[in-house]
Design a protein around this motif. Structure first.
Motif, PDB file in Angstrom:
ATOM      1  N   ILE A 172      10.528 -89.856   0.822  1.00  0.00           N
ATOM      2  CA  ILE A 172       9.793 -89.214  -0.285  1.00  0.00           C
ATOM      3  C   ILE A 172      10.735 -88.259  -1.018  1.00  0.00           C
ATOM      4  N   ASP A 173      10.747 -88.359  -2.337  1.00  0.00           N
ATOM      5  CA  ASP A 173      11.633 -87.512  -3.136  1.00  0.00           C
ATOM      6  C   ASP A 173      10.784 -86.539  -3.986  1.00  0.00           C
ATOM      7  N   PRO A 174      10.683 -85.278  -3.553  1.00  0.00           N
ATOM      8  CA  PRO A 174       9.834 -84.320  -4.287  1.00  0.00           C
ATOM      9  C   PRO A 174      10.347 -83.970  -5.688  1.00  0.00           C
ATOM     10  N   THR A 175      11.557 -84.343  -6.025  1.00  0.00           N
ATOM     11  CA  THR A 175      12.071 -83.975  -7.359  1.00  0.00           C
ATOM     12  C   THR A 175      11.541 -84.887  -8.458  1.00  0.00           C
ATOM     13  N   ARG A 176      10.960 -86.036  -8.089  1.00  0.00           N
ATOM     14  CA  ARG A 176      10.521 -86.998  -9.111  1.00  0.00           C
ATOM     15  C   ARG A 176       9.223 -86.509  -9.741  1.00  0.00           C
ATOM     16  N   TYR A 177       9.197 -86.516 -11.059  1.00  0.00           N
ATOM     17  CA  TYR A 177       8.062 -85.863 -11.713  1.00  0.00           C
ATOM     18  C   TYR A 177       7.010 -86.814 -12.268  1.00  0.00           C
ATOM     19  N   TYR A 178       7.325 -88.097 -12.444  1.00  0.00           N
ATOM     20  CA  TYR A 178       6.335 -89.002 -13.019  1.00  0.00           C
ATOM     21  C   TYR A 178       5.928 -90.061 -12.001  1.00  0.00           C
ATOM     22  N   TYR A 179       4.720 -90.575 -12.129  1.00  0.00           N
ATOM     23  CA  TYR A 179       4.200 -91.428 -11.053  1.00  0.00           C
ATOM     24  C   TYR A 179       4.986 -92.720 -10.852  1.00  0.00           C
ATOM     25  N   ASP A 210       8.052 -92.979 -10.850  1.00  0.00           N
ATOM     26  CA  ASP A 210       9.287 -92.663 -10.117  1.00  0.00           C
ATOM     27  C   ASP A 210       9.042 -92.560  -8.616  1.00  0.00           C
ATOM     28  N   VAL A 211       7.779 -92.514  -8.232  1.00  0.00           N
ATOM     29  CA  VAL A 211       7.444 -92.226  -6.835  1.00  0.00           C
ATOM     30  C   VAL A 211       6.804 -93.456  -6.183  1.00  0.00           C
TER      31      VAL A 211
END
Lengths: 580, 78
Positions: free
Chosen positions: B51-58, B60-61
């Motif tokens: 999981i990458d908490p820096t990604r801001y748009y859905y 990207d996650v």
């Protein structure tokens, strides 16, 4: 005036036909749509659509047969579903080409160079290290599958009429799915490949110089000056990706965007950004083009992903919080800048960075205002991502309520997924979905803010604003953003779920437009940093008003979201909560 | 009139600012993570689950897709 121009996220002047090929807003639309068109043609014209259609059809037949046979989703049903999930347009030749040439520096732990170059030996060593965990997970999944098969057979032997046996089979199948998820995570760690990003980064830099350089030339600016300075902006963006790729940095939300602004600002405010770099700091052009591409990811069909409770938590609370925070900022705190007020309000209530970018561009906010809003968002996201799951666990709040609360309040989607996952799988599913629904709101937010600014904020006292004038003032790229969103929403709704996922989401978007959108925003953050003065930034923070606004707005957001989530998930639609 | 800083002063300022940021993120944060149990567990959890908490748009996650699939499956009327 030149200084003012670089500070404002919009172009100036009245409308004429030549605007179509000389104004930044239109050029951002054409460039964005060119990339969208290439991606659509590559995937839908030359991609594996026929092959996917056959596989999806075969899976649908299996699933229909299973649905007719049993009252619960059987192992065969899930296996057919897995077959559909594996279909990805990005695995086509174009997808591989696009992914290879747009790759940015990746993750690393101890050596920053790992972000750029990974040798074959390193990749093999990583794979070997991850293999035991993968083998263990596989063994557990095999055992769980055997148990699930036995339970399903028992339920089948009773012709699926015995509720206890059906429940037992459903539970065993759910256990097997949970273990399968871990297998997928473990498998990814055994699939490391060698890479050297330096040649592709050089190629990508040249590509960006050409595509943005054409726009710069059409805007009657110097291509040579842009190209020379762009190399530095690109290098700062690459360094930002490297610094933001470190595991611990990522954990606290300091990604490429934060590092881009920080690194650029350190350069600008210490040694000073060289004058010859400034013509390449085309913040607005990068942002607007990125936003047009982001439109392709704003799919209105997503808002029903968790039914009506999701709509209420994400689409009713969010605008209330946004408007109340903005009014509070104007009337009570008396924010000195309306644009800063709306950018912070949108950033905090909608979805963090992406909403801040869209709103800032729509209302002509200054770079410093965008930087400040994103900075506030990053700090509070890092705090809330850790504090909220800890608080929810401590008070024993139900997982689904906690997930909905976090999804509606934590700014960035990645942080929402992290906080949700820390609470539990179901919390993560609800939190991430609520955030996704909220993400879709940025299109509406950008449009409404742009319209409000044209018709109300920028109106001269006592003067009515006619349609023609609204058109003159309206930031045209917002239309490009909306058209892209509507176009992709229509395509999405006209395809079957499987095909939309495989070709549109996993193809055109994740294997095309998103790759460049990510770069465009990173470039804009690097450019913002390189052209931002600390003193200018400090002026906006005077009296701590932005911080007070954020804290008050977020407090309201926390109270309203929790209340709405409780009412929707536990009082009005408990049957939905029970199913989750 | 304020005298402009020399190149040496500018470079020192640059090195000091950059070092402060790097030390905060790459020295202070890891130390804090190691010494606080809940942060350490969170760090390991994020690493294991990618999981990458820096990604801001859905988009990207990846976990959003997983969540969407899960909800689609469990909320599907049958």
């Amino acid at each position: 005036m030149a200084q003012t121009d670089t500070n404002i996220v919009i172009d100036h002047g009245g409308s004429s036909w030549s605007d179509l090929w000389t104004k930044e807003d239109y050029l951002a639309i054409w460039l964005g749509f060119f990339i969208i068109a290439v991606s659509l043609i590559a995937y839908f014209g030359f991609g594996p659509r026929e092959e996917f259609a056959k596989k999806i059809e075969a899976a649908s037949q299996v699933q229909a047969g299973e649905v007719a046979k049993s009252p619960f989703k059987t192992i065969a049903w899930y296996k057919a579903d897995d077959d559909v999930q594996k279909l990805k347009g990005s695995s086509s030749a174009f997808g591989k080409f696009a992914s290879h040439w747009t790759k940015h520096p990746g993750s690393w732990k101890d050596n920053p160079l790992d972000a750029l170059v990974k040798s074959d030996a390193q990749a093999k060593a990583l794979n070997a290290k991850a293999m035991p965990a993968y083998e263990e997970a596989k063994a557990k999944a095999a055992a769980a599958l055997v148990m699930a098969q036995k339970a399903e057979e028992a339920a089948g032997a009773a012709a699926f009429k015995d509720q206890a046996l059906n429940d037992e089979a459903t539970a065993k199948i759910a256990d097997w799915r949970a273990v399968e998820k871990k297998v997928a995570s473990a498998k990814k760690k055994t699939s490391e490949k060698a890479y050297n990003l330096i040649p592709s980064l050089i190629g990508l830099c040249a590509f960006f110089i050409v595509i943005f350089g054409i726009g710069i030339t059409l805007m009657k600016k110097s291509f040579t000056e842009f190209a020379r300075g762009f190399v530095i902006v690109f290098l700062v963006a690459v360094l930002a990706y490297m610094l933001g790729g470190q595991a611990i940095s990522k954990q606290y939300g300091f990604g490429a965007e934060a590092w881009g602004i920080l690194l650029g600002m350190i350069i600008a405010n210490s040694i000073g950004t060289p004058r010859w770099v400034l013509p390449a700091c085309q913040v607005e052009f990068f942002i607007k083009t990125g936003l047009v591409l982001l439109g392709a990811e704003v799919l209105f069909g997503k808002i029903m992903a968790i039914g009506i409770p999701g709509i209420f938590v994400a689409w009713v609370v969010t605008p209330i919080v946004l408007i109340c925070t903005f009014i509070f900022g104007q009337k009570i705190i008396k924010m000195p800048s309306k644009t800063l007020n709306i950018v912070i309000s949108a950033d905090m209530s909608v979805c963090g960075t992406s909403a801040a970018i869209a709103t800032a561009a729509a209302c002509r906010a200054k770079k410093e205002e965008l930087t400040l809003s994103i900075g506030l968002s990053l700090v509070f996201t890092a705090i809330m991502m850790i504090a909220m799951p800890a608080f929810i666990k401590a008070v024993g709040m139900p997982e689904i309520l906690g997930g909905a609360w976090m999804g509606g309040t934590i700014d960035s989607t990645g942080a929402v997924a992290a906080a949700g996952a820390f609470l539990g799988d179901k919390a993560m599913y609800v939190a991430a979905t609520i955030k996704m629904i909220q993400n879709v709101m940025i299109g509406v937010t950008a449009f409404c803010v742009a319209l409000y600014w044209c018709t109300r904020v920028e109106r001269q006292a006592g003067r009515t604003v006619g349609t023609g004038e609204i058109w003159h003032r309206f930031p045209k790229f917002v239309l490009g953003f909306l058209v892209a969103s509507i176009l992709f929403s229509l395509i999405d709704s006209n395809l079957s779920v499987g095909m939309a996922d495989a070709m549109l989401d996993q193809g055109v978007v994740r294997g095309g437009t998103r790759l460049l959108r990510d770069w465009f925003f990173s470039l804009s953050f690097a450019a913002i940093g390189l052209s931002t003065n600390f003193r200018e930034l400090a002026k906006y923070f005077k009296g701590g008003k932005p911080l007070i606004l954020y804290v008050c707005g977020q407090s309201l957001n926390l109270v309203l979201t929790l209340t709405m989530a409780y009412i929707m998930f536990y009082l009005v639609f408990p049957e939905i909560t029970a199913k989750i | 009139m304020k005298k402009e800083a020399s190149m040496l002063q500018k470079c020192t300022k640059f090195a000091a600012s950059l070092s402060a940021c790097l030390v905060f993120v790459y020295v202070f944060l890891p130390l804090m993570t190691e010494s606080v149990d809940v942060l350490n567990r969170m760090s390991q959890y994020l690493d294991v689950n990618g999981i990458d908490p820096t990604r801001y748009y859905y988009t990207d996650v990846e976990q959003v897709k997983e969540a969407e699939n899960y909800l689609q499956t469990v909320l599907d009327e049958r």
